[in-house]
Design a protein around this motif. Structure first.
Motif, PDB file in Angstrom:
ATOM      1  N   GLN A  66     -52.045   6.415 -19.310  1.00 14.69           N
ATOM      2  CA  GLN A  66     -52.375   6.930 -20.405  1.00 14.69           C
ATOM      3  C   GLN A  66     -53.236   7.491 -20.673  1.00 14.69           C
ATOM      4  OE1 GLN A  66     -51.986   3.847 -24.756  1.00 14.69           O
ATOM      5  NE2 GLN A  66     -49.913   4.676 -23.845  1.00 14.69           N
ATOM      6  N   PHE A 134     -45.842   6.441 -33.998  1.00 11.10           N
ATOM      7  CA  PHE A 134     -45.546   5.908 -35.199  1.00 11.10           C
ATOM      8  C   PHE A 134     -44.664   5.861 -36.608  1.00 11.10           C
ATOM      9  CE2 PHE A 134     -46.798   5.946 -39.403  1.00 11.10           C
ATOM     10  CZ  PHE A 134     -46.924   5.033 -40.159  1.00 11.10           C
TER      11      PHE A 134
ATOM     12  N   HIS B  36     -43.437  -7.403 -35.364  1.00 10.98           N
ATOM     13  CA  HIS B  36     -45.265  -6.750 -35.879  1.00 10.98           C
ATOM     14  C   HIS B  36     -46.207  -8.151 -35.838  1.00 10.98           C
ATOM     15  CE1 HIS B  36     -42.114  -4.144 -35.650  1.00 10.98           C
ATOM     16  NE2 HIS B  36     -42.055  -4.799 -36.964  1.00 10.98           N
ATOM     17  N   SER B  61     -39.750  -1.709 -31.463  1.00 12.31           N
ATOM     18  CA  SER B  61     -40.872   0.098 -32.091  1.00 12.31           C
ATOM     19  C   SER B  61     -41.631  -0.022 -31.404  1.00 12.31           C
ATOM     20  CB  SER B  61     -41.144  -0.373 -33.690  1.00 12.31           C
ATOM     21  OG  SER B  61     -41.660  -1.643 -33.654  1.00 12.31           O
ATOM     22  N   ALA B  62     -42.276   0.821 -30.998  1.00 13.56           N
ATOM     23  CA  ALA B  62     -43.613   0.813 -29.752  1.00 13.56           C
ATOM     24  C   ALA B  62     -45.342   0.801 -31.549  1.00 13.56           C
ATOM     25  CB  ALA B  62     -44.407   2.008 -30.123  1.00 13.56           C
ATOM     26  N   GLU B  64     -49.577   0.299 -31.420  1.00 10.51           N
ATOM     27  CA  GLU B  64     -50.578   0.795 -30.697  1.00 10.51           C
ATOM     28  C   GLU B  64     -52.097  -0.476 -31.429  1.00 10.51           C
ATOM     29  OE1 GLU B  64     -52.874   4.180 -32.033  1.00 10.51           O
ATOM     30  OE2 GLU B  64     -54.248   4.146 -30.263  1.00 10.51           O
ATOM     31  N   ILE B  75     -51.525   2.311 -26.533  1.00 13.12           N
ATOM     32  CA  ILE B  75     -50.181   2.069 -27.625  1.00 13.12           C
ATOM     33  C   ILE B  75     -49.276   1.429 -26.444  1.00 13.12           C
ATOM     34  CG2 ILE B  75     -47.425   4.118 -27.153  1.00 13.12           C
ATOM     35  CD1 ILE B  75     -49.180   6.147 -29.169  1.00 13.12           C
ATOM     36  N   ILE B  76     -48.488   0.899 -26.984  1.00 16.73           N
ATOM     37  CA  ILE B  76     -47.509  -0.218 -26.545  1.00 16.73           C
ATOM     38  C   ILE B  76     -45.809   0.438 -27.136  1.00 16.73           C
ATOM     39  CG2 ILE B  76     -46.897  -1.963 -25.421  1.00 16.73           C
ATOM     40  CD1 ILE B  76     -50.070  -2.541 -26.585  1.00 16.73           C
ATOM     41  N   GLU B  99     -52.333  -1.131 -35.029  1.00 13.98           N
ATOM     42  CA  GLU B  99     -52.358   0.034 -35.641  1.00 13.98           C
ATOM     43  C   GLU B  99     -51.184   0.574 -36.667  1.00 13.98           C
ATOM     44  OE1 GLU B  99     -53.948   3.799 -34.673  1.00 13.98           O
ATOM     45  OE2 GLU B  99     -54.538   4.147 -36.716  1.00 13.98           O
ATOM     46  N   PHE B 100     -49.807   0.193 -35.941  1.00  8.29           N
ATOM     47  CA  PHE B 100     -49.158   0.641 -36.920  1.00  8.29           C
ATOM     48  C   PHE B 100     -48.044  -0.135 -37.787  1.00  8.29           C
ATOM     49  CE2 PHE B 100     -47.287   3.500 -33.158  1.00  8.29           C
ATOM     50  CZ  PHE B 100     -48.493   4.726 -33.185  1.00  8.29           C
ATOM     51  N   HIS B 101     -49.268  -1.592 -37.694  1.00  2.08           N
ATOM     52  CA  HIS B 101     -48.285  -2.540 -38.346  1.00  2.08           C
ATOM     53  C   HIS B 101     -49.380  -3.191 -39.057  1.00  2.08           C
ATOM     54  CE1 HIS B 101     -44.574  -1.283 -36.558  1.00  2.08           C
ATOM     55  NE2 HIS B 101     -44.023  -1.152 -37.292  1.00  2.08           N
TER      56      HIS B 101
END
Lengths: 273, 112
Positions: A66, A134, B36, B61-62, B64, B75-76, B99-101
């Protein structure tokens, strides 16, 4: 909904501002709309592909895939921006003179449109793949579809609006100074992207930090604030940079500016920027 | 010009070669993402040396992993592990978040 709007806004903003600068820099070129639109479409397609393969990309090259992908995309964009500016330092003045004389945009023939279309593609690809992941992540964890879609569209619209705002602002610059100004903008944008690439290369363990934190100006201008974010995207402002990032920034500035100067001089006049 | 780019390339290879064995010897610390949230929320690591963080995302879910203090963002994807190297860090506290949650996924690294 507002949370997702804000995150999509932050991701879209960088791509939108870069598209605005590209639209400014290609002013006067016939068919540029098609090239830029093609770049955006290619970027969206690429973003979905990168998002789908995020797992395998992340595992590649001993877990550095990445970082290496991000750094490569950023450095490729830097190379394309450099090429554009060097080309312009040879041809920009003649172009501006011609546009001033006829009073409107002219078809200027062989401008390096493909290079800037690629810059657009790279910007949309990088920011878009994060946006896709996202939104997918939110959808998978059971967020409500309509609220999510509204949030995403709001964020997209706000980011795009700032891009349009920047482009309109650029067009207000008198044509005699226009390409000098966009030349500087492209130069600083390239240096900032190179500094971002240095961050990823350091994260991948390929370059030393040189200093973990050269300074901390987050009290003065926080990089997470809206003005801080805008300056970060446009000129590479960093409130707590690593040494390697400043080094990449300065080297990129010097190399591109030096080549612009040499090429401009060999065309019998000073460089345009 | 050509000789210079070759010597630069060799230099870069040497730098990579020098960096790799040093990393292999360092200790690894694991952060789990579940529901999360980070577990543990506070992780203590040694100051003054490179530290390997293994981030194990057990959510579907992914996420970051992001830290302004550590200058890291990665990003994981869901149900995968990722490695993030940090440091060598001066002693202190370093906040990180997903960052996403961001409303739930918060934590900090304490370097001693």
């Amino acid at each position: 909904m507002l949370g997702s709007a804000l995150i999509v806004f932050r991701e879209v903003l960088e791509a939108a501002l870069i598209v605005a600068i590209v639209m400014g820099a290609t002013r006067g070129v016939a068919g540029r709309g098609r090239w830029v639109a093609g770049g955006i479409a290619g970027g969206v397609l690429g973003a979905v592909i990168v998002a789908v393969f995020a797992g395998s990309i992340s595992d590649a090259v001993e877990g550095r895939g990445q970082e290496l992908l991000n750094a490569s995309i950023l450095l490729a964009a830097v190379a394309m921006l450099a090429w554009h500016n060097i080309w312009m330092s040879a041809h920009g003045r003649a172009l501006a003179t011609q546009m001033k004389k006829v009073g409107h945009d002219v078809s200027a023939g062989a401008r390096p449109l493909s290079a800037l279309a690629l810059v657009t593609l790279f910007a949309v690809l990088r920011e878009g793949s994060e946006t896709v992941l996202f939104l997918y992540s939110l959808a998978a964890s059971g967020s409500q579809g309509p609220a999510l879609a509204t949030g995403a569209l709001l964020g997209l619209a706000a980011g795009a609006a700032l891009g349009v705002f920047l482009y309109r602002g650029l067009l207000a610059i008198p044509i005699g100074h226009f390409f000098t100004f966009t030349g500087w903008l492209v130069l600083l944008l390239a240096a900032g992207l190179a500094a971002n690439a240095a961050g990823y290369l350091n994260q991948a363990g390929l370059v030393p930090a040189l200093s973990q934190q050269l300074w901390d100006s987050s009290g003065l201008l926080n990089q997470q604030s809206l003005p801080g974010t805008l300056l970060h995207i446009l000129v590479g402002y960093n409130d707590r940079p690593m040494g390697i990032q400043l080094l990449f920034y300065v080297i990129t500035l010097i190399v591109i500016w030096g080549l612009m100067y040499l090429v401009g001089r060999s065309h019998g006049r000073p460089a345009t920027a | 010009m050509k000789a210079r780019s070759i010597s630069l390339g060799l230099l870069a290879l040497l730098a990579v070669g020098a960096a790799l064995p040093a990393q292999a010897a360092d200790a690894a610390y694991t952060l789990v993402i579940s529901g999360h949230r980070f577990e543990p929320r506070e992780l203590t690591v040694p100051a003054g040396q490179r530290v390997k963080l293994i981030i194990d995302n057990r959510d579907a879910s992914a996420e970051e992993f992001e830290s302004h203090d550590l200058r890291r963002e990665k990003i994981i994807p869901g149900n995968t592990k990722a490695t993030v190297w940090v440091g060598p860090l001066p002693a202190g506290e370093y906040r990180f978040f997903g960052e996403f949650h961001g409303d739930t996924a918060q934590g900090k690294l304490i370097a001693k």
